[in-house]
Motif scaffolding. Structure first.
Motif, short mmCIF file in Angstrom:
data_model
loop_
_atom_site.label_atom_id
_atom_site.label_comp_id
_atom_site.label_asym_id
_atom_site.label_seq_id
_atom_site.Cartn_x
_atom_site.Cartn_y
_atom_site.Cartn_z
N ASP A 145 -6.17 -5.59 -1.27
CA ASP A 145 -5.50 -5.59 0.02
C ASP A 145 -5.96 -6.72 0.93
O ASP A 145 -5.29 -7.04 1.92
N ARG A 186 -4.01 4.11 0.41
CA ARG A 186 -4.67 4.05 1.73
C ARG A 186 -5.78 5.10 1.82
O ARG A 186 -6.82 4.86 2.43
N THR A 217 0.84 -1.20 0.00
CA THR A 217 0.00 0.00 0.00
C THR A 217 0.88 1.25 0.00
O THR A 217 2.05 1.21 0.35
#
Length: 249
Positions: free
Chosen positions: A71, A14, A9
């Motif tokens: 993710d 994010r 990330t």
């Protein structure tokens, strides 16, 4: 040492995933309140654990949502998603029109690789995209399966139309519960705004193709640089580009 197979990330990714997850939470609360009132007034929802009649439908989403899914996945699941994505691409390249594309997606590309066929449940339920969250049926699951509509006689199709028209919660044409789709629109807006802020562009397209691309450093580097042409070039180089299923704005 980090595993090179698992994407890392960044502050930009994010930011967009946080915006989407906040929007998911708000939608979940709104949808729960609506469903409580709907069922108290006698409305019926046929979706439930173990029901997966819609899990072979094509799904459109934003890159922001694809990053949420990315993710959540390990390397094995990312590989399964990529395999599915390449089937999607092959279908898009050979389908003569959208109707054929959709039908072949359901019958030949098949069920989402994140579906656990033994339990009938999504293995990544918490990360599922908007379209998986807001699709609810006011009719039994058989109406959501590919080919069921075509199997009905003309009389049965007329009866279906009459039943849909008098069933609370539908749009009067299809058996899906329309207000829950309308309530999800802020999620799309949140994803759009987050991508604009983080990347200076928006990326939309097929679920499995975008999750696969979101795991490719060269594609994400171009996106984070706001370079749509370079992002499209990276997608083409990866064999994961088609106008029907990848849009960079």
């Amino acid at each position: 040492m980090t595993d090179p197979l698992i994407p890392q990330t960044t502050p930009a990714t994010r930011m967009v995933t946080a915006a989407v997850q906040d929007a998911y939470a708000e939608y979940g609360a709104e949808a729960s309140r609506w469903l409580d009132g709907f069922t108290r007034q006698g409305g019926q929802v046929f979706c439930g654990a173990g029901c997966f009649g819609c899990c072979n439908m094509p799904i459109r989403l934003s890159l922001a949502e694809a990053l949420v899914v990315r993710d959540a996945l390990n390397a094995e699941k990312l590989a399964a998603v990529e395999q599915h994505a390449r089937k999607v691409i092959a279908n898009a390249r050979t389908a003569p029109d959208e109707d054929v594309y959709v039908r072949r997606h359901r019958l030949e590309v098949g069920y989402c690789p994140l579906l656990d066929r033994e339990t009938g449940q999504c293995s990544e339920y918490a990360a599922r995209p908007t379209r998986c969250r807001d699709t609810f049926s006011a009719f039994p699951a058989r109406y959501c399966t590919e080919g069921y509509w075509e199997s009905l006689s003309p009389r049965e199709k007329r009866e279906y139309a009459r039943e849909v028209a008098r069933t609370p919660g539908t749009d009067g044409e299809l058996h899906y519960i329309a207000p829950l789709e309308h309530l999800s629109e802020p999620v799309w807006d949140a994803a759009s705004e987050a991508m604009d802020r983080a990347f200076g562009l928006q990326v939309w397209g097929d679920f499995w193709v975008l999750v696969t691309l979101s795991a490719r450093p060269e594609f994400m580097a171009a996106v984070e640089a706001g370079d749509g042409r370079a992002a499209l070039k990276a997608a083409k180089a990866a064999g994961l580009s088609h106008p029907m299923i990848l849009e960079i704005e």
